[in-house]
Design a protein around this motif. Structure first.
Motif, PDB file in Angstrom:
ATOM      1  N   TYR A  59      19.879 152.066  39.247  1.00  0.00           N
ATOM      2  CA  TYR A  59      20.826 151.754  38.183  1.00  0.00           C
ATOM      3  C   TYR A  59      21.326 150.316  38.363  1.00  0.00           C
ATOM      4  O   TYR A  59      21.423 149.821  39.494  1.00  0.00           O
ATOM      5  CB  TYR A  59      22.023 152.710  38.217  1.00  0.00           C
ATOM      6  CG  TYR A  59      21.674 154.170  38.043  1.00  0.00           C
ATOM      7  CD1 TYR A  59      20.743 154.591  37.093  1.00  0.00           C
ATOM      8  CD2 TYR A  59      22.302 155.153  38.819  1.00  0.00           C
ATOM      9  CE1 TYR A  59      20.433 155.935  36.938  1.00  0.00           C
ATOM     10  CE2 TYR A  59      22.005 156.499  38.665  1.00  0.00           C
ATOM     11  CZ  TYR A  59      21.069 156.884  37.729  1.00  0.00           C
ATOM     12  OH  TYR A  59      20.768 158.212  37.574  1.00  0.00           O
TER      13      TYR A  59
ATOM     14  N   THR B  14      24.896 154.276  33.043  1.00  0.00           N
ATOM     15  CA  THR B  14      23.564 154.238  32.452  1.00  0.00           C
ATOM     16  C   THR B  14      23.238 155.610  31.875  1.00  0.00           C
ATOM     17  O   THR B  14      23.469 156.627  32.542  1.00  0.00           O
ATOM     18  CB  THR B  14      22.504 153.862  33.500  1.00  0.00           C
ATOM     19  OG1 THR B  14      22.832 152.595  34.088  1.00  0.00           O
ATOM     20  CG2 THR B  14      21.117 153.791  32.882  1.00  0.00           C
ATOM     21  N   THR B  15      22.726 155.643  30.655  1.00  0.00           N
ATOM     22  CA  THR B  15      22.349 156.917  30.029  1.00  0.00           C
ATOM     23  C   THR B  15      20.897 156.850  29.556  1.00  0.00           C
ATOM     24  O   THR B  15      20.378 155.775  29.241  1.00  0.00           O
ATOM     25  CB  THR B  15      23.264 157.249  28.833  1.00  0.00           C
ATOM     26  OG1 THR B  15      23.170 156.197  27.864  1.00  0.00           O
ATOM     27  CG2 THR B  15      24.710 157.404  29.279  1.00  0.00           C
ATOM     28  N   GLU B  16      20.257 158.010  29.517  1.00  0.00           N
ATOM     29  CA  GLU B  16      18.862 158.095  29.082  1.00  0.00           C
ATOM     30  C   GLU B  16      18.586 159.511  28.590  1.00  0.00           C
ATOM     31  O   GLU B  16      19.193 160.477  29.069  1.00  0.00           O
ATOM     32  CB  GLU B  16      17.924 157.731  30.236  1.00  0.00           C
ATOM     33  CG  GLU B  16      16.456 157.660  29.823  1.00  0.00           C
ATOM     34  CD  GLU B  16      15.563 157.231  30.980  1.00  0.00           C
ATOM     35  OE1 GLU B  16      14.329 157.263  30.801  1.00  0.00           O
ATOM     36  OE2 GLU B  16      16.090 156.877  32.048  1.00  0.00           O
TER      37      GLU B  16
ATOM     38  N   VAL C 147      19.316 164.902  29.252  1.00  0.00           N
ATOM     39  CA  VAL C 147      20.169 163.711  29.160  1.00  0.00           C
ATOM     40  C   VAL C 147      20.660 163.352  30.555  1.00  0.00           C
ATOM     41  O   VAL C 147      21.205 164.203  31.271  1.00  0.00           O
ATOM     42  CB  VAL C 147      21.369 163.947  28.225  1.00  0.00           C
ATOM     43  CG1 VAL C 147      22.240 162.693  28.149  1.00  0.00           C
ATOM     44  CG2 VAL C 147      20.896 164.352  26.833  1.00  0.00           C
ATOM     45  N   GLN C 148      20.457 162.105  30.934  1.00  0.00           N
ATOM     46  CA  GLN C 148      20.895 161.626  32.239  1.00  0.00           C
ATOM     47  C   GLN C 148      22.075 160.674  32.081  1.00  0.00           C
ATOM     48  O   GLN C 148      22.035 159.744  31.275  1.00  0.00           O
ATOM     49  CB  GLN C 148      19.752 160.898  32.951  1.00  0.00           C
ATOM     50  CG  GLN C 148      20.099 160.390  34.341  1.00  0.00           C
ATOM     51  CD  GLN C 148      18.933 159.654  34.980  1.00  0.00           C
ATOM     52  OE1 GLN C 148      18.241 158.875  34.312  1.00  0.00           O
ATOM     53  NE2 GLN C 148      18.693 159.893  36.252  1.00  0.00           N
ATOM     54  N   VAL C 149      23.132 160.916  32.850  1.00  0.00           N
ATOM     55  CA  VAL C 149      24.281 160.018  32.925  1.00  0.00           C
ATOM     56  C   VAL C 149      24.352 159.525  34.362  1.00  0.00           C
ATOM     57  O   VAL C 149      24.573 160.321  35.289  1.00  0.00           O
ATOM     58  CB  VAL C 149      25.595 160.714  32.534  1.00  0.00           C
ATOM     59  CG1 VAL C 149      26.766 159.743  32.645  1.00  0.00           C
ATOM     60  CG2 VAL C 149      25.503 161.272  31.113  1.00  0.00           C
TER      61      VAL C 149
ATOM     62  N   VAL D 247      32.266 164.816  28.143  1.00  0.00           N
ATOM     63  CA  VAL D 247      31.243 164.572  27.129  1.00  0.00           C
ATOM     64  C   VAL D 247      31.585 165.383  25.885  1.00  0.00           C
ATOM     65  O   VAL D 247      31.860 166.585  25.974  1.00  0.00           O
ATOM     66  CB  VAL D 247      29.843 164.957  27.656  1.00  0.00           C
ATOM     67  CG1 VAL D 247      28.795 164.776  26.558  1.00  0.00           C
ATOM     68  CG2 VAL D 247      29.483 164.131  28.884  1.00  0.00           C
TER      69      VAL D 247
ATOM     70  N   THR E 141      24.619 160.915  39.699  1.00  0.00           N
ATOM     71  CA  THR E 141      23.797 161.300  38.554  1.00  0.00           C
ATOM     72  C   THR E 141      24.192 162.682  38.070  1.00  0.00           C
ATOM     73  O   THR E 141      24.371 163.602  38.873  1.00  0.00           O
ATOM     74  CB  THR E 141      22.303 161.303  38.931  1.00  0.00           C
ATOM     75  OG1 THR E 141      21.923 159.989  39.351  1.00  0.00           O
ATOM     76  CG2 THR E 141      21.436 161.734  37.750  1.00  0.00           C
TER      77      THR E 141
ATOM     78  N   VAL F 214      30.246 159.823  25.740  1.00  0.00           N
ATOM     79  CA  VAL F 214      30.531 159.972  27.166  1.00  0.00           C
ATOM     80  C   VAL F 214      31.791 159.180  27.503  1.00  0.00           C
ATOM     81  O   VAL F 214      31.864 157.975  27.235  1.00  0.00           O
ATOM     82  CB  VAL F 214      29.356 159.472  28.028  1.00  0.00           C
ATOM     83  CG1 VAL F 214      29.676 159.622  29.514  1.00  0.00           C
ATOM     84  CG2 VAL F 214      28.081 160.224  27.682  1.00  0.00           C
TER      85      VAL F 214
ATOM     86  N   GLN G 209      31.285 155.457  26.118  1.00  0.00           N
ATOM     87  CA  GLN G 209      29.937 155.016  25.778  1.00  0.00           C
ATOM     88  C   GLN G 209      29.270 156.100  24.939  1.00  0.00           C
ATOM     89  O   GLN G 209      29.338 157.282  25.270  1.00  0.00           O
ATOM     90  CB  GLN G 209      29.120 154.744  27.040  1.00  0.00           C
ATOM     91  CG  GLN G 209      27.726 154.193  26.778  1.00  0.00           C
ATOM     92  CD  GLN G 209      27.079 153.660  28.043  1.00  0.00           C
ATOM     93  OE1 GLN G 209      27.755 153.064  28.890  1.00  0.00           O
ATOM     94  NE2 GLN G 209      25.782 153.856  28.181  1.00  0.00           N
TER      95      GLN G 209
ATOM     96  N   ILE H 108      25.799 157.776  23.002  1.00  0.00           N
ATOM     97  CA  ILE H 108      24.346 157.890  23.094  1.00  0.00           C
ATOM     98  C   ILE H 108      23.826 158.160  21.687  1.00  0.00           C
ATOM     99  O   ILE H 108      24.203 159.153  21.060  1.00  0.00           O
ATOM    100  CB  ILE H 108      23.932 159.018  24.049  1.00  0.00           C
ATOM    101  CG1 ILE H 108      24.486 158.750  25.453  1.00  0.00           C
ATOM    102  CG2 ILE H 108      22.413 159.151  24.098  1.00  0.00           C
ATOM    103  CD1 ILE H 108      24.140 159.829  26.456  1.00  0.00           C
TER     104      ILE H 108
END
Length: 683
Positions: free
Chosen positions: A271, A283-285, A298-300, A505, A547, A589, A606, A608
């Motif tokens: 990260y 960081t999100t994905e 979903v990754q935070v 969230v 994570t 988030v 943030q 997404i």
């Protein structure tokens, strides 16, 4: 009349005859001595494979008698003969201790196996002290900050004239006088095994009282009924190393010992570093869930700011060491002492260290001592001996008292507790202990918990104590794990950069039908707790990464997962319109945190976007490896939400996302997965 031989001539002849009788054997002995002393070009021996009968026999002894092994990944990889001898020596010492306390605990067949292995590896055992520096210890460079030097290998200690490496038991000379023994049970020389009767050496076992808090997997929740998900972060790693211990010993862990978030957060991720004054980045994905392609993952990810040594505040550390009778095992107090010495190597002159012990009573072994006095600190650690019952509450109270006396207003004030968690005398209820720790936490003294040992390990209690003490919790099963926690990750272990970190969230019901937080079951918070600055939560250390993974079911998807059914609400409007500006948002988030010295939280938000849900998008190595670990955790827990997951999927994901892996932790994970797969087949 016979001729007599003069006396002098007779003496000369007799002496010459005697010399002729003695000389040939003497020459032979001298010739043999010269032959033995002559250097011989050595031919490197082939590594011993795990499939070799000797390897399997030693692994069986190791598992059966809980031998403490300091050879990394023994049981899963080929080893040199020197490494094999080190493990054999550890098992010899362990079996000697068991025989001294109760001969019935060791089977006669195992004694014969040990004797056979000793004969086969006698040369390596005899030279173990000289060869031990050659054992494979990846990245063993330990910086000595006080002297500005680097030690490439573990230092050898002299004991009884023989070299020792810290953590590797000595080899007893069966013909030498027994040295003065520590409070550990006196070893019985292996040469005396044959004198025991068969009745005295029947197999025995120890009663297992390990304790783990019950964990129920987080279920899927409908967004229409529960649009908010709130939890505290978790940077503990104890579950992973404990799971590794079980698998290395040849058994799958209890499902309640598997906390998936701790498995995931054992590893670092790539990260980005935070910018500006923020203590961490976010960081999100989003990608497809590997175990259920209809779902999304979903990754935070949070990345704590790394701090350089010169910017770290001075530390006021109090080592609180359990020296009760339950710590009288090779993988407990002896390993504690070696682990703390690694931490001592990291001390700077401006740091202070105190040493408190507890058994039947608590006592101060070393008052506050400057970090530059490493010899004095190590000597105090070396004097520790185990015995007595466990007055854990008294020890913690004294440790906090000493920490308060040496309190550094702008420094890092911390108690480091090393124990198996088996408190049985004094203030031992979880409620009383946590109240005490919460009180001291509010005074600026944090708590780090290091767990050791097997058989009576109290995982649930230690996790709770660390959580309430604004600290972290690690399980140390080997000296290499101690190096990871107390050397490689020392900044994250000891230096907090943000406390009471919470995540909330909010899911968009037009985009998400249902969601499930993977792991963090014992970190869930009420939604109103997010804005309550009095509510305690987890902390982030310098350089730590955290994570969290959500499995979501997109709106309009028919999933094979049974979702909870709730009757329609009479007075609410579940299909209320979403503002135009948020139409393309998948989720929001929010994070709250406090700086270490603050009492008021700060907010980060943030969003997404839904365009992150591109099905053709290739997930990053960060997300792919985190997904591999999460899948592994679900398999170990036999989770009802594991979908199509299997060990081949875990290996595929982990291999594809292994990356540089400079410390070798991800490669070790892959080996653990393979071992677990083999254990499943054997069942």
């Amino acid at each position: 009349m016979s001729n007599r031989i003069p006396l002098k001539i007779w003496q000369r002849v007799s002496g010459l005859a005697l010399l002729l009788l003695i000389l040939p054997p003497t020459i032979a002995v001298l010739r043999q001595s010269v032959t033995d002393a002559a250097p011989v070009a050595s031919v490197p021996a082939s590594p011993i494979q795990p499939s070799h009968p000797d390897y399997q026999a030693l692994q069986a002894l190791r598992q059966r008698y809980s031998c403490v092994v300091f050879v990394q990944n023994f049981g899963t990889r080929p080893v040199t003969r020197t490494e094999f001898a080190a493990v054999l020596n550890a098992c010899q010492e362990r079996i000697n201790e068991l025989l001294a306390t109760d001969p019935k605990k060791v089977a006669q067949a195992d004694i014969k196996t040990l004797q056979r292995l000793q004969r086969a590896f006698a040369p390596e055992l005899a030279t173990l002290g000289d060869e031990v520096e050659k054992l494979e210890v990846p990245n063993a460079n330990i910086p000595n900050q006080a002297q500005g030097t680097t030690t490439a290998k573990p230092s050898l200690q002299r004991e009884g004239g023989a070299s020792r490496v810290p953590g590797v038991p000595r080899i007893r000379n069966q013909n030498a006088a027994a040295p003065k023994l520590s409070p550990l049970a006196a070893p019985v020389p292996v040469g005396n095994f044959d004198r025991m009767s068969a009745d005295e050496s029947q197999a025995g076992g120890r009663f297992n009282t390990e304790n783990y808090n019950r964990i129920e997997d987080n279920p899927f929740r409908r967004v229409s009924n529960d649009p908010l998900s709130t939890f505290s972060i978790d940077v503990d790693t104890a579950s992973y190393s404990n799971v590794r211990r079980f698998i290395t010993e040849g058994q799958l862990p209890p499902k309640d010992a598997v906390r998936i978030e701790e498995l995931i957060n054992y590893f670092t991720y790539n990260y980005p570093q935070p910018k500006g004054q923020s203590p961490f980045s976010v960081t999100t994905e989003v990608a497809a869930a590997p175990w259920n392609p209809k779902h999304k993952l979903v990754q935070v990810g949070l990345q704590g700011k790394r701090l350089e040594s010169e910017t770290l505040p001075p530390s006021n550390l109090v080592f609180l060491i359990d020296v009760s009778g339950s710590m009288n095992e090779p993988n407990k107090l002896p390993l504690v002492k070696q682990s703390l010495k690694l931490l001592v190597n990291q001390l700077r002159p401006e740091d202070r260290v105190s040493l408190v012990v507890y058994a039947g009573n608590a006592g101060l072994v070393l008052p506050a001592t400057a970090g530059s006095q490493k010899t004095r600190i190590r000597a105090a650690i070396d004097r520790l001996e185990a015995g007595g019952s466990t007055a854990g509450g008294q020890g913690i109270e004294l440790a906090y008292k000493i920490a308060k006396q040496s309190f550094l207003k702008s420094g890092n004030n911390r108690v480091i507790l090393a124990t198996d968690g088996d408190f049985n005398v004094g203030v031992s209820s979880d409620a009383d202990l946590t109240r005490l720790i919460e009180q001291k936490r509010d005074q600026g003294i944090f708590l780090t918990v290091l767990g050791f040992g097997t058989g009576n390990y109290k995982d649930g209690k230690m996790e709770q104590l660390a959580d309430k003490g604004n600290g972290n919790y690690a399980y140390i099963d080997t000296l290499l794990e101690a190096k990871k926690v107390l050397v490689n990750d020392i900044r994250g272990t000891l230096f907090t950069i943000a406390k009471d970190v919470k995540i909330q969230v909010e899911f968009n019901p037009q985009k998400v039908q249902a969601y499930r937080l993977i792991g963090y079951e014992n970190r869930l918070l009420q939604n109103q707790d997010f804005n309550d600055d009095k509510k305690d939560a987890g902390d982030i250390g310098a350089g730590h990464s955290v994570t969290a993974l959500y499995e979501i079911i997109p709106a309009g998807i028919e999933s094979d997962v049974k979702l909870p059914k709730v009757d329609p609400l009479r007075y609410q409007q579940p299909n209320a319109a979403v503002p135009d500006a948020a139409n393309n948002e998948l989720m929001l988030v929010k994070l709250r945190y406090k700086l270490p010295q603050d009492s008021t939280s700060q907010l980060i938000t943030q969003t997404i976007q839904d365009n992150n849900l591109n099905i053709d998008q290739v997930p990053s190595t960060n997300l792919k490896f985190a997904a591999a670990v999460a899948t592994f955790g679900m398999l170990l827990r036999d989770s009802e939400y594991k979908g199509n997951a299997n060990y081949d999927l875990v290996l595929k994901l982990a291999t594809q996302s292994k990356g540089e892996d400079q410390e070798g932790y991800r490669d070790e994970f892959i080996r653990l997965v393979k071992n677990s797969q083999e254990l499943i087949v054997k069942k």
